[in-house]
Design a protein around this motif. Structure first.
Motif, PDB file in Angstrom:
ATOM      1  N   THR A  99       9.893 -21.151  18.752  1.00 59.32           N
ATOM      2  CA  THR A  99       9.336 -21.295  20.114  1.00 59.32           C
ATOM      3  C   THR A  99       8.512 -22.587  20.212  1.00 59.32           C
ATOM      4  O   THR A  99       7.770 -22.914  19.291  1.00 59.32           O
ATOM      5  CB  THR A  99       8.414 -20.085  20.417  1.00 59.32           C
ATOM      6  OG1 THR A  99       9.132 -18.883  20.143  1.00 59.32           O
ATOM      7  CG2 THR A  99       7.961 -20.096  21.855  1.00 59.32           C
ATOM      8  N   GLY A 100       8.643 -23.291  21.354  1.00 54.30           N
ATOM      9  CA  GLY A 100       7.864 -24.527  21.536  1.00 54.30           C
ATOM     10  C   GLY A 100       8.663 -25.752  21.131  1.00 54.30           C
ATOM     11  O   GLY A 100       9.850 -25.663  20.787  1.00 54.30           O
ATOM     12  N   ASN A 101       7.998 -26.919  21.160  1.00 52.66           N
ATOM     13  CA  ASN A 101       8.732 -28.164  20.903  1.00 52.66           C
ATOM     14  C   ASN A 101       8.098 -28.989  19.784  1.00 52.66           C
ATOM     15  O   ASN A 101       8.026 -30.209  19.852  1.00 52.66           O
ATOM     16  CB  ASN A 101       8.816 -28.990  22.198  1.00 52.66           C
ATOM     17  CG  ASN A 101       7.437 -29.242  22.769  1.00 52.66           C
ATOM     18  OD1 ASN A 101       6.444 -28.883  22.129  1.00 52.66           O
ATOM     19  ND2 ASN A 101       7.360 -29.851  23.924  1.00 52.66           N
ATOM     20  N   LEU A 102       7.615 -28.305  18.735  1.00 53.24           N
ATOM     21  CA  LEU A 102       6.896 -29.014  17.669  1.00 53.24           C
ATOM     22  C   LEU A 102       7.720 -29.216  16.398  1.00 53.24           C
ATOM     23  O   LEU A 102       7.172 -29.610  15.374  1.00 53.24           O
ATOM     24  CB  LEU A 102       5.594 -28.265  17.331  1.00 53.24           C
ATOM     25  CG  LEU A 102       4.529 -28.273  18.438  1.00 53.24           C
ATOM     26  CD1 LEU A 102       3.296 -27.484  18.001  1.00 53.24           C
ATOM     27  CD2 LEU A 102       4.134 -29.700  18.799  1.00 53.24           C
ATOM     28  N   LEU A 103       9.035 -28.968  16.483  1.00 53.04           N
ATOM     29  CA  LEU A 103       9.855 -29.091  15.270  1.00 53.04           C
ATOM     30  C   LEU A 103       9.834 -30.519  14.714  1.00 53.04           C
ATOM     31  O   LEU A 103      10.063 -31.488  15.442  1.00 53.04           O
ATOM     32  CB  LEU A 103      11.302 -28.689  15.582  1.00 53.04           C
ATOM     33  CG  LEU A 103      12.317 -28.984  14.469  1.00 53.04           C
ATOM     34  CD1 LEU A 103      12.030 -28.147  13.218  1.00 53.04           C
ATOM     35  CD2 LEU A 103      13.747 -28.736  14.958  1.00 53.04           C
ATOM     36  N   ILE A 104       9.573 -30.639  13.399  1.00 51.28           N
ATOM     37  CA  ILE A 104       9.707 -31.933  12.708  1.00 51.28           C
ATOM     38  C   ILE A 104      10.727 -31.727  11.596  1.00 51.28           C
ATOM     39  O   ILE A 104      10.452 -31.055  10.602  1.00 51.28           O
ATOM     40  CB  ILE A 104       8.371 -32.395  12.103  1.00 51.28           C
ATOM     41  CG1 ILE A 104       7.315 -32.524  13.204  1.00 51.28           C
ATOM     42  CG2 ILE A 104       8.540 -33.727  11.373  1.00 51.28           C
ATOM     43  CD1 ILE A 104       5.951 -32.981  12.715  1.00 51.28           C
ATOM     44  N   ASP A 105      11.929 -32.288  11.781  1.00 56.06           N
ATOM     45  CA  ASP A 105      12.932 -32.106  10.724  1.00 56.06           C
ATOM     46  C   ASP A 105      13.146 -33.379   9.918  1.00 56.06           C
ATOM     47  O   ASP A 105      13.995 -33.419   9.022  1.00 56.06           O
ATOM     48  CB  ASP A 105      14.250 -31.539  11.271  1.00 56.06           C
ATOM     49  CG  ASP A 105      14.764 -32.326  12.461  1.00 56.06           C
ATOM     50  OD1 ASP A 105      14.234 -33.436  12.704  1.00 56.06           O
ATOM     51  OD2 ASP A 105      15.677 -31.838  13.138  1.00 56.06           O
ATOM     52  N   ASP A 106      12.366 -34.404  10.194  1.00 53.79           N
ATOM     53  CA  ASP A 106      12.479 -35.672   9.478  1.00 53.79           C
ATOM     54  C   ASP A 106      11.437 -35.696   8.343  1.00 53.79           C
ATOM     55  O   ASP A 106      10.222 -35.680   8.593  1.00 53.79           O
ATOM     56  CB  ASP A 106      12.213 -36.797  10.504  1.00 53.79           C
ATOM     57  CG  ASP A 106      12.310 -38.176   9.890  1.00 53.79           C
ATOM     58  OD1 ASP A 106      12.152 -38.292   8.654  1.00 53.79           O
ATOM     59  OD2 ASP A 106      12.523 -39.131  10.654  1.00 53.79           O
ATOM     60  N   GLN A 107      11.925 -35.711   7.099  1.00 57.51           N
ATOM     61  CA  GLN A 107      11.019 -35.623   5.941  1.00 57.51           C
ATOM     62  C   GLN A 107      10.029 -36.796   5.905  1.00 57.51           C
ATOM     63  O   GLN A 107       8.890 -36.644   5.452  1.00 57.51           O
ATOM     64  CB  GLN A 107      11.844 -35.554   4.646  1.00 57.51           C
ATOM     65  CG  GLN A 107      11.041 -35.416   3.351  1.00 57.51           C
ATOM     66  CD  GLN A 107      10.459 -34.014   3.115  1.00 57.51           C
ATOM     67  OE1 GLN A 107      10.553 -33.117   3.970  1.00 57.51           O
ATOM     68  NE2 GLN A 107       9.834 -33.812   1.956  1.00 57.51           N
ATOM     69  N   GLU A 139      11.509 -22.584   5.983  1.00 53.24           N
ATOM     70  CA  GLU A 139      12.432 -21.533   5.559  1.00 53.24           C
ATOM     71  C   GLU A 139      13.426 -22.082   4.544  1.00 53.24           C
ATOM     72  O   GLU A 139      13.875 -23.226   4.650  1.00 53.24           O
ATOM     73  CB  GLU A 139      13.183 -20.969   6.774  1.00 53.24           C
ATOM     74  CG  GLU A 139      12.245 -20.369   7.828  1.00 53.24           C
ATOM     75  CD  GLU A 139      13.004 -19.734   8.992  1.00 53.24           C
ATOM     76  OE1 GLU A 139      14.015 -19.058   8.729  1.00 53.24           O
ATOM     77  OE2 GLU A 139      12.582 -19.933  10.146  1.00 53.24           O
ATOM     78  N   GLU A 140      13.786 -21.212   3.587  1.00 46.19           N
ATOM     79  CA  GLU A 140      14.800 -21.517   2.581  1.00 46.19           C
ATOM     80  C   GLU A 140      14.610 -22.897   1.942  1.00 46.19           C
ATOM     81  O   GLU A 140      13.534 -23.179   1.439  1.00 46.19           O
ATOM     82  CB  GLU A 140      16.198 -21.343   3.209  1.00 46.19           C
ATOM     83  CG  GLU A 140      16.477 -19.875   3.584  1.00 46.19           C
ATOM     84  CD  GLU A 140      16.640 -18.953   2.392  1.00 46.19           C
ATOM     85  OE1 GLU A 140      15.632 -18.311   2.016  1.00 46.19           O
ATOM     86  OE2 GLU A 140      17.754 -18.842   1.842  1.00 46.19           O
ATOM     87  N   GLU A 141      15.622 -23.792   2.006  1.00 44.72           N
ATOM     88  CA  GLU A 141      15.522 -25.055   1.265  1.00 44.72           C
ATOM     89  C   GLU A 141      14.384 -25.944   1.779  1.00 44.72           C
ATOM     90  O   GLU A 141      13.892 -26.809   1.046  1.00 44.72           O
ATOM     91  CB  GLU A 141      16.847 -25.826   1.346  1.00 44.72           C
ATOM     92  CG  GLU A 141      18.075 -25.026   0.876  1.00 44.72           C
ATOM     93  CD  GLU A 141      17.896 -24.418  -0.506  1.00 44.72           C
ATOM     94  OE1 GLU A 141      17.562 -25.179  -1.439  1.00 44.72           O
ATOM     95  OE2 GLU A 141      18.073 -23.184  -0.659  1.00 44.72           O
ATOM     96  N   THR A 142      13.973 -25.723   3.025  1.00 44.46           N
ATOM     97  CA  THR A 142      12.859 -26.518   3.557  1.00 44.46           C
ATOM     98  C   THR A 142      11.583 -26.278   2.743  1.00 44.46           C
ATOM     99  O   THR A 142      10.715 -27.150   2.653  1.00 44.46           O
ATOM    100  CB  THR A 142      12.620 -26.177   5.043  1.00 44.46           C
ATOM    101  OG1 THR A 142      13.882 -26.236   5.716  1.00 44.46           O
ATOM    102  CG2 THR A 142      11.665 -27.147   5.697  1.00 44.46           C
ATOM    103  N   VAL A 143      11.470 -25.093   2.143  1.00 43.93           N
ATOM    104  CA  VAL A 143      10.315 -24.818   1.274  1.00 43.93           C
ATOM    105  C   VAL A 143      10.244 -25.868   0.170  1.00 43.93           C
ATOM    106  O   VAL A 143       9.159 -26.362  -0.173  1.00 43.93           O
ATOM    107  CB  VAL A 143      10.412 -23.380   0.685  1.00 43.93           C
ATOM    108  CG1 VAL A 143       9.423 -23.179  -0.450  1.00 43.93           C
ATOM    109  CG2 VAL A 143      10.201 -22.339   1.782  1.00 43.93           C
ATOM    110  N   MET A 170      13.051 -12.769  16.224  1.00 44.66           N
ATOM    111  CA  MET A 170      11.893 -13.604  15.938  1.00 44.66           C
ATOM    112  C   MET A 170      12.298 -14.644  14.897  1.00 44.66           C
ATOM    113  O   MET A 170      13.381 -14.562  14.318  1.00 44.66           O
ATOM    114  CB  MET A 170      10.714 -12.755  15.443  1.00 44.66           C
ATOM    115  CG  MET A 170      10.778 -12.233  14.044  1.00 44.66           C
ATOM    116  SD  MET A 170      11.952 -10.926  13.731  1.00 44.66           S
ATOM    117  CE  MET A 170      11.211  -9.500  14.430  1.00 44.66           C
ATOM    118  N   LYS A 171      11.421 -15.642  14.688  1.00 46.39           N
ATOM    119  CA  LYS A 171      11.640 -16.652  13.650  1.00 46.39           C
ATOM    120  C   LYS A 171      10.529 -16.557  12.627  1.00 46.39           C
ATOM    121  O   LYS A 171       9.360 -16.563  13.007  1.00 46.39           O
ATOM    122  CB  LYS A 171      11.643 -18.052  14.262  1.00 46.39           C
ATOM    123  CG  LYS A 171      12.856 -18.332  15.093  1.00 46.39           C
ATOM    124  CD  LYS A 171      14.065 -18.579  14.220  1.00 46.39           C
ATOM    125  CE  LYS A 171      15.234 -19.083  15.068  1.00 46.39           C
ATOM    126  NZ  LYS A 171      16.423 -19.346  14.276  1.00 46.39           N
TER     127      LYS A 171
END
Ligand code: DOR
Ligand code: ZN
Length: 361
Positions: A107-115, A136-140, A203-204
């Motif tokens: 929810t929301g627009n705060l995703l940062i997927d750029d390492q 989550e998962e490999e992002t850990v 949910m996430k």
């Protein structure tokens, strides 16, 4: 009245209270009332609000609205933004409980997927206050690489899979400065509940397999889990039953009875000792966020009182746990020597709650 337990200073370090432009989902008044009804002394509010808490004006707006409405004590997170808002850090550090970085979609627009952007945030957050991460998962593993490099204290929110636990167990053995939390919905529900729950089970992170759930309970038993966090995230029933339902479930009121139910039932998914469950709801989150409960701040809960979670008990809210039989009824909540909840009613006015961080603390 049955046997009662006293718990000092319950702190939920992961809630989404809404308010501001999302007040139709819940207000700082209504959701902190739910916190008191759930037995909590204090809650820490996430930054994926509308507006997002990513600069001084949006933080000021939240501080002022929550300050006039909250009935329990509180803190707020600052949000890491993908356009790089680290220049704001110096000006906000004293007023927040920590930084939140969203590394997977929610929810929301705060995703940062750029390492590389994540790394900039880690580099610039020189405060002792923790960084809380949605990973989550490999992002850990991506985040653990940053913790290893910059040694920032990092709290991994709502861990939900066996794989994530494996990564974090190893990181703890490596003595990285990390902690982790799990939610009641991942401890009590699985993907097998989705047909019955429909979008109320959305949910996430998503609900997982029974095996993952078993591993979460095992990790609690082993002392690997530091915190039980509700991830309280109210949406209206209309929104949840729409064609595009938002992620999230309310949880502030149901967390304590669910945990007491698990502890008091020897058949329930290898329950943990009560002392550890109590620590995960109070002393551990307080230690992680460096706050002390004020004197005379505690919750009295009747551990023998059994009841079915229904709309009336939920004070009109909905819950994915409706219809479930639980035990553990909150009888009283006291904050700073004031009785704030008597088992049925909130006894203090909006604005009673203190900011645990910053100038108004
Ligand atoms: O399910 C969720 N809902 N997960 C999150 O991380 C955010 C939350 C919300 O704000 O609705
Ligand atoms: Zn959340």
């Amino acid at each position: 009245m049955g046997r009662t337990l006293k718990i000092h200073g319950m702190l939920d370090p992961h809630v989404h209270l809404r308010g501001m432009e999302w007040s139709h989902k819940g207000t700082f008044a209504s959701e902190t009332e739910a916190a008191l009804a759930g037995g909590y002394w204090a809650v820490l509010d996430m930054p994926n609000t509308l507006p997002s808490t990513v600069d001084r004006p949006s933080l000021d707006r939240k501080l002022s609205e929550i300050g006039t409405q909250a009935v329990c004590d509180w803190g707020v997170y600052f949000g890491a933004a993908k356009n790089g808002n680290w220049d704001q850090y110096n000006g906000i550090l004293d007023d927040v409980c920590g930084l939140k970085i969203y590394n997977n979609a929610t929810t929301g627009n705060l995703l940062i997927d750029d390492q590389a952007i994540r790394e900039e945030h880690y580099q610039h957050w020189t405060a002792k206050k923790p960084i809380a991460v949605h990973a989550e998962e490999e992002t850990v593993l991506d985040i653990l690489a940053l913790v290893r490099k910059y040694r920032r204290r990092t709290h991994f929110c709502h861990i939900s899979t066996a794989k994530e636990l494996e990564y974090l167990r190893a990181a703890k053995e490596e003595r990285l400065p990390i902690t982790l939390g799990v939610t009641p919905h991942h401890l009590f529900l699985t993907e097998d509940d989705l047909p019955a729950l429909g979008s109320l089970g959305l949910m996430k992170p998503t609900l997982k397999r029974a095996y993952d759930r078993a591993m979460l309970w095992k990790a609690i038993g082993d002392g690997v889990v530091d915190v039980i966090e509700s991830d309280h995230a109210p949406h209206t029933l209309e929104e949840k039953s729409s064609a595009n339902p938002p992620y999230g479930v309310p949880g502030l009121q149901t967390t304590l009875p669910l945990m007491i139910t698990a502890v008091s039932n020897p058949n329930w998914m290898s329950p943990a000792p009560w002392a550890h469950v109590k620590a995960m709801l109070s002393t551990n989150p307080r230690r992680i966020f460096g706050v002390q409960a004020p004197p005379e701040t505690y919750t009295v809960v009747d551990v023998d009182d059994e009841f079915v979670i229904d709309k009336q008990w939920l004070r009109g809210a909905w819950s994915p746990f409706e219809g479930m039989r639980v035990r553990g009824r909150v009888r009283e909540v006291w904050i700073r020597g004031v009785k704030v909840f008597d088992g049925e009613n909130v006894l203090v006015k909006p604005g009673f709650g203190h900011n645990l961080f910053g100038k108004t603390a």
